[in-house]
Enzyme design. Structure first.
Site, short mmCIF file in Angstrom:
data_model
loop_
_atom_site.label_atom_id
_atom_site.label_comp_id
_atom_site.label_asym_id
_atom_site.label_seq_id
_atom_site.Cartn_x
_atom_site.Cartn_y
_atom_site.Cartn_z
N SER A 144 22.26 -8.73 63.71
CA SER A 144 21.19 -8.18 62.88
C SER A 144 20.72 -6.82 63.37
CB SER A 144 20.01 -9.15 62.82
OG SER A 144 19.60 -9.53 64.12
N HIS A 195 15.88 -5.72 66.61
CA HIS A 195 15.90 -5.08 65.31
C HIS A 195 15.43 -3.63 65.40
CE1 HIS A 195 15.47 -9.31 63.30
NE2 HIS A 195 16.66 -9.10 63.85
#
Length: 335
Positions: A144, A195
């Site tokens: 991610s 992230h």
């Protein structure tokens, strides 16, 4: 970080359904290979999950730098894999078509490593700023972070538009920041720093020095380690270069007599008058066209002036008529 959960593998079924709906032929090769690698390592992990996740303690304190390579391509469970790979399909198809396969593969490799490196720097900084060693113990895994970086790059190459987030239209240029906060609020188990690292790497590429540095490194590789006049580089439209003798979308082999050949004709080979040599690859030419091409190459070898060759360009044929070809053949055999 949760241990890997084994169950019905619903995520794998959903992912397979999405791939078949798109059609494997519609997925560019680098995107498809990256998806396949992630699925393979989920089914047959290289190491147990706790030995692949990335943390300051494991990577920096204990010098286990292999985690920089392994952590992006391992996932906690099948749903974690599904959501990441579904996003990869959407972003990968657009970016690979925009940048070209080689550059997109290069981009994925750099982002995978650099996202982990930035993650370690941020966690180390938080540890020193807060004097809380728990930041150095947090272990992250999954693709991610790289996807957040790809989102920044995608928005850069496809500006404008908006994304609907929880019913609110958000401009694409700000969508990654809104998603960063909302994902962490709705699912606290996700890695906020991981992230954020991806977003920062994406910004380094679109607004910082990373893209130029990658172009320079690509120049070194494509010139076999000699950085100079034959430098090649990549731009936002895909493959480009300095000193390239061929167009980007053509074969690197020269185009002879209006037809592309994979192998240059060997003008140093011996010829016999009764059997003019022909090129091993006919490229769909008729017998007369093959004979014409072979005869021109032979005349060039014997010092004929039927073609002009520039120092950097292709041969330019004189396009003789069939009668002139027959006459030259008689002249050649009589010589």
């Amino acid at each position: 970080m949760r241990n890997r959960q084994r169950g019905t593998n619903l995520g794998l079924l959903l992912l397979a359904s999405q791939v078949f709906q798109l059609g494997i032929d519609n997925i560019p090769p680098v995107t498809l290979a990256t998806l396949g690698l992630n699925v393979y390592l989920f089914l047959f992990p290289f190491k147990p999950l706790l030995e692949t996740c990335l943390s300051v303690r494991e990577a920096y304190w204990y010098r286990d730098w292999s985690r920089l390579l392994l952590s992006p391509f391992h996932h906690v469970d099948d749903m974690h894999l599904y959501f990441n790979m579904a996003l990869l399909l959407w972003k990968g198809i657009r970016l690979e078509k925009k940048l070209g396969g080689p550059w997109f593969a290069y981009l994925l490799s750099v982002f995978s490593l650099l996202t982990g490196f930035v993650y370690l720097l941020l966690e180390t900084g938080l540890t020193h700023m807060t004097e809380d060693s728990s930041y150095s113990l947090q272990c992250a895994v999954g693709f991610s972070g790289v996807l957040f970086g790809l989102k920044v790059v995608n928005n850069h190459y496809h500006p404008g538009g908006a994304t609907n987030i929880m019913g609110l239209p958000i401009a694409n240029r700000y969508a990654c920041w809104v998603e960063l906060v909302l994902i962490h609020i709705m699912n606290p188990g996700t890695s906020f720093v991981g992230h954020l690292s991806g977003i920062l790497v994406g910004l380094l590429y679109t607004t910082g020095p990373l893209k130029r540095l990658m172009e320079i490194c690509a120049g070194f590789v494509t010139s076999n380690g000699h950085y100079g006049g034959q430098q090649t580089y990549y731009n936002s439209s895909g493959y480009s270069g300095y000193g390239m003798p061929y167009a980007p979308n053509t074969n690197y082999e020269q185009h002879y007599y209006g037809a592309p050949y994979r192998q240059q004709y060997n003008t140093n080979s011996a010829h016999t008058p009764t059997a003019p040599p022909q090129h091993p690859y006919t490229a769909g030419m008729s017998e007369e066209q093959q004979y014409e091409a072979a005869l021109r190459a032979s005349l060039n070898d014997r010092g004929g002036h039927t073609q002009a060759r520039s120092s950097h360009g292709p041969f330019v044929p004189s396009n003789p008529s069939p009668e002139e070809i027959r006459w030259r053949r008689i002249q050649r055999f009589d010589s």
